[in-house]
Design an enzyme around this catalytic site. Structure first.
Site, short mmCIF file in Angstrom:
data_model
loop_
_atom_site.label_atom_id
_atom_site.label_comp_id
_atom_site.label_asym_id
_atom_site.label_seq_id
_atom_site.Cartn_x
_atom_site.Cartn_y
_atom_site.Cartn_z
N TYR A 110 42.88 4.12 -33.72
CA TYR A 110 43.14 3.74 -32.45
C TYR A 110 43.37 2.12 -32.91
CZ TYR A 110 42.90 1.56 -28.17
OH TYR A 110 43.27 0.73 -26.94
N GLU A 127 49.02 -0.52 -26.99
CA GLU A 127 48.16 0.51 -27.49
C GLU A 127 48.91 1.50 -28.13
OE1 GLU A 127 44.49 2.29 -25.13
OE2 GLU A 127 46.08 3.72 -25.02
#
Ligand code: GDP
Ligand code: MN
Length: 341
Positions: free
Chosen positions: A102, A190
């Protein structure tokens, strides 16, 4: 404003973040054609909607042939994911996934700074990781004027336990993420998952960008990325006329010139029988007081839906709940005299 994954990936590409080759399709036939033109299998067929968790909802599927890509597209197009109908799919070259990381950069209001967030537990919902295993998440504050620094990149690579061969690519990607946030005036950029391949390459397999609406006038080129299919139709219509409109439940509309007047008007409407969840308000104030440790008396004027529940919640606490503004104001004045200053 949110944009689609395929649009975010185009921006990533321009910034030098490696992304899989892909094409957007609006029909199953187009998906077949797109898969053929990519010429490598498997391909991923991915719903393009402004919500996360598409994988879990059946909106991301792998195909081993062009025909299968067409079948997946037929199943995904028209499907509803969290209330939004899928109108487009992204057909892209499958990624050789060794590990899912992530990586995200946000404007963090609590830290009052842009923050780079990283976790080796990628691919899944980062909020879940944050709740269950907060130590699996690294936060790197991007200092104003300095930005992402070399030691922070090294720290990130070691935290993620990346092989040495991938450090340089990771550094380049993190710097590009930072640039995306600043250059687009985004509130969030993101990549989840950011993939480490078995050849130690770093590839963005997903992409999400939220743009700051207040900065959009500075970026006329980004306005073209807007997808009104994803927006509340009345809000989109209002924006075309340069009006601010917020859709709420209920039967009464308020036409006002200013946020304060809007709030005042809503309060009055609610005062005369509209809805206001008093228990929620009471819960909120109790929680806020607990978190902040405020130890002065709190007086609230609270009337409306679930008023009784709110009174129950506040019973035995030193929060005072009164039914009119006048009584609440009088009580506050009285208490302020009692405290002696
Ligand atoms: P999301 O569920 O909306 O976040 O969509 P993602 O693009 O993140 O896809 C969900 C998951 O699909 C990823 O976390 C991967 O584990 C899995 N996946 C498996 N193979 C592939 C692939 O080739 N490409 C992509 N993008 N995802 C893959
Ligand atoms: Mn994802």
């Amino acid at each position: 404003m949110k944009i689609h994954e395929y649009q975010a990936k185009q921006i990533f590409r321009e910034l030098g973040i490696p992304v899989p080759e892909g094409k957007v399709a609006e029909t199953p036939d187009q998906a077949v054609e797109s898969a053929r033109s990519l010429g490598t299998y498997p391909v991923a067929v991915k719903a393009q909607v402004h919500v996360g968790g598409r994988g879990k909802a059946g909106g991301v599927k792998l195909a081993k042939s062009a025909e299968e890509a067409g079948q997946h597209a037929r199943a995904i197009l028209g499907m509803s994911i969290k209330g939004i109908t899928v109108k487009r799919v992204l057909v892209e070259a499958g990624v050789d996934i060794q590990r899912e990381i992530y990586a995200g950069v946000i404007v963090d209001r609590e830290r009052k700074a842009p923050v780079l967030i990283l976790s080796a537990a990628g691919g899944v919902d980062i909020e879940e990781v944050a709740a269950a295993d907060p130590e699996k998440i690294l936060h790197l504050v991007l200092q104003p004027g300095l930005g992402l620094q070399a030691f922070q990149v090294r720290r990130a690579c070691y935290f993620l336990e990346l092989p040495k061969e991938a450090h340089r690519a990771m550094g380049e990607t993190l710097h590009a993420l930072e640039r995306a946030l600043f250059e687009l005036d985004a509130s969030l950029v993101e990549i989840n998952p950011l993939v480490l391949t078995s050849r130690n390459e770093i590839i963005a397999a997903d992409g999400k960008i939220n743009l700051d609406d207040n900065a959009l006038p500075l970026h006329p080129d980004l306005e073209g990325l807007r997808d009104e299919n994803e927006e509340e139709p009345l809000e989109a219509e209002a924006r075309r006329h340069a009006l601010s409109y917020v859709k709420l439940d209920g039967k009464i509309g308020c036409l006002v010139n200013g946020a304060g007047l809007a709030m005042g008007t809503m309060d009055l409407v609610k005062h005369f029988g509209g809805e206001l969840r008093c228990d929620r308000v009471a819960e909120g104030v109790l929680k806020a007081r607990e978190l902040t440790g405020i130890d002065v008396p709190i007086v609230m004027r609270l009337v409306g839906t679930n008023e009784d529940k709110a009174r129950e919640l506040l019973e035995g606490t030193d929060l005072i709940m009164l039914p009119t503004m006048a009584e609440a104001a009088q009580k506050a004045v009285e208490l302020s005299h009692r405290s002696g200053d």
